[in-house]
Design a protein around this motif. Structure first.
Motif, PDB file in Angstrom:
ATOM      1  N   LEU A  64       0.927  -1.308   0.017  1.00 47.50           N
ATOM      2  CA  LEU A  64       0.105   0.068  -0.030  1.00 47.50           C
ATOM      3  C   LEU A  64       0.824   1.280   0.026  1.00 47.50           C
ATOM      4  CD1 LEU A  64      -2.913  -1.065   2.416  1.00 47.50           C
ATOM      5  CD2 LEU A  64      -2.951  -0.764  -0.116  1.00 47.50           C
ATOM      6  N   LEU A  67       1.546   2.400  -3.655  1.00 45.89           N
ATOM      7  CA  LEU A  67       0.748   2.778  -4.715  1.00 45.89           C
ATOM      8  C   LEU A  67       0.479   4.023  -4.845  1.00 45.89           C
ATOM      9  CD1 LEU A  67      -1.856  -0.321  -3.929  1.00 45.89           C
ATOM     10  CD2 LEU A  67      -0.044   0.012  -5.867  1.00 45.89           C
ATOM     11  N   LYS A  68       0.436   4.710  -5.845  1.00 46.78           N
ATOM     12  CA  LYS A  68      -0.022   6.253  -5.935  1.00 46.78           C
ATOM     13  C   LYS A  68      -1.366   6.388  -5.896  1.00 46.78           C
ATOM     14  CE  LYS A  68       4.058   7.516  -8.034  1.00 46.78           C
ATOM     15  NZ  LYS A  68       5.068   7.308  -6.802  1.00 46.78           N
ATOM     16  N   GLU A  69      -1.724   7.471  -5.344  1.00 47.78           N
ATOM     17  CA  GLU A  69      -3.145   7.818  -4.944  1.00 47.78           C
ATOM     18  C   GLU A  69      -4.214   7.434  -6.132  1.00 47.78           C
ATOM     19  OE1 GLU A  69      -5.926  11.324  -3.150  1.00 47.78           O
ATOM     20  OE2 GLU A  69      -4.129  10.809  -2.029  1.00 47.78           O
ATOM     21  N   ASP A  70      -3.674   8.072  -7.374  1.00 53.02           N
ATOM     22  CA  ASP A  70      -4.373   8.107  -8.610  1.00 53.02           C
ATOM     23  C   ASP A  70      -4.302   6.857  -9.418  1.00 53.02           C
ATOM     24  OD1 ASP A  70      -1.911   8.474  -9.303  1.00 53.02           O
ATOM     25  OD2 ASP A  70      -2.159  10.025 -10.741  1.00 53.02           O
ATOM     26  N   HIS A  72      -5.237   3.187 -10.909  1.00 54.20           N
ATOM     27  CA  HIS A  72      -5.967   2.083 -10.843  1.00 54.20           C
ATOM     28  C   HIS A  72      -5.362   1.003 -10.704  1.00 54.20           C
ATOM     29  CE1 HIS A  72      -9.577   0.365 -12.636  1.00 54.20           C
ATOM     30  NE2 HIS A  72      -8.919  -0.496 -13.020  1.00 54.20           N
ATOM     31  N   ARG A 100      -7.198   7.387 -16.996  1.00 58.12           N
ATOM     32  CA  ARG A 100      -6.390   6.396 -16.020  1.00 58.12           C
ATOM     33  C   ARG A 100      -5.390   5.931 -16.545  1.00 58.12           C
ATOM     34  NH1 ARG A 100      -9.815   5.349 -11.483  1.00 58.12           N
ATOM     35  NH2 ARG A 100      -8.091   4.961 -10.538  1.00 58.12           N
ATOM     36  N   ARG A 102      -2.458   5.826 -15.134  1.00 60.92           N
ATOM     37  CA  ARG A 102      -1.521   5.192 -14.168  1.00 60.92           C
ATOM     38  C   ARG A 102      -2.198   3.799 -13.611  1.00 60.92           C
ATOM     39  NH1 ARG A 102       2.458   7.255 -11.616  1.00 60.92           N
ATOM     40  NH2 ARG A 102       1.795   9.451 -12.200  1.00 60.92           N
ATOM     41  N   ARG A 120      -8.321  -2.142  -1.369  1.00 56.92           N
ATOM     42  CA  ARG A 120      -7.740  -0.676  -2.280  1.00 56.92           C
ATOM     43  C   ARG A 120      -7.669  -0.982  -3.891  1.00 56.92           C
ATOM     44  NH1 ARG A 120      -6.669   2.320  -5.481  1.00 56.92           N
ATOM     45  NH2 ARG A 120      -4.624   3.765  -5.549  1.00 56.92           N
ATOM     46  N   ASP A 122      -9.129  -1.735  -7.353  1.00 50.12           N
ATOM     47  CA  ASP A 122     -10.087  -1.164  -8.422  1.00 50.12           C
ATOM     48  C   ASP A 122     -10.640  -2.546  -8.859  1.00 50.12           C
ATOM     49  OD1 ASP A 122     -10.216   1.688  -7.979  1.00 50.12           O
ATOM     50  OD2 ASP A 122      -8.108   1.335  -8.597  1.00 50.12           O
TER      51      ASP A 122
END
Length: 159
Positions: A64, A67-70, A72, A100, A102, A120, A122
């Protein structure tokens, strides 16, 4: 498109590192691909269910953090959806079309992914009901991502 592969465990076998390097080279014209290799949690061969959960939790925290916030996030999980190569290509195409650009694929360690990582995600992707070693899964994934780009461009796939 920016693709990150977050994978738990070190690759030691030369045939795997050579194969991955080849597909990363082939992917160069299509996408920027970064592999983030995280250490696996040291654990005895036999553990209780609670100890396995602790291992997944500690590895999950490291995942976690990468992982970048933006991003997918697509977690590789045996209980995920199975996609054909064409369906994977379609997923990547749709993500790129809808801004999307990224995408992060997550490969857990030998005990799987933590509940927090799965929440987390998607999407969850399965490469079938069989279990692959997580090191081999990295090679399979980069090959399938390369194949997806070839499909989306309508280019022949050279084996």
């Amino acid at each position: 498109m920016n693709i990150q592969i977050v994978a738990v465990g070190r690759l030691k076998e030369k045939y795997l590192t050579d194969g991955i390097a080849e597909y990363l080279k082939r992917l160069g014209p299509y996408a920027k691909v970064q592999i983030t290799e995280l250490p696996d949690e040291k654990a005895p061969d036999t553990m209780s269910a609670a100890e396995e959960e602790q291992v997944r939790t500690r590895e999950g925290e490291r995942i976690l953090a990468q992982l970048k916030e933006d991003a997918h996030v697509i977690a590789l999980a045996i209980g995920g959806q199975t996609w054909s190569s064409e369906e994977l290509a379609g997923q990547l195409e749709r993500l790129g079309t809808h801004g999307r650009s990224r995408v992060a694929f997550v490969i857990g360690g030998s005990h799987g992914l933590s509940a927090a990582v799965l929440r987390r995600a998607d999407q969850q992707l399965s490469f079938g009901r069989v279990t692959y070693p997580h090191q081999l899964m990295r090679l399979i994934l980069v090959e399938q991502v390369y194949r997806a780009f070839k499909i989306n461009r309508g280019e022949p796939y050279h084996k």
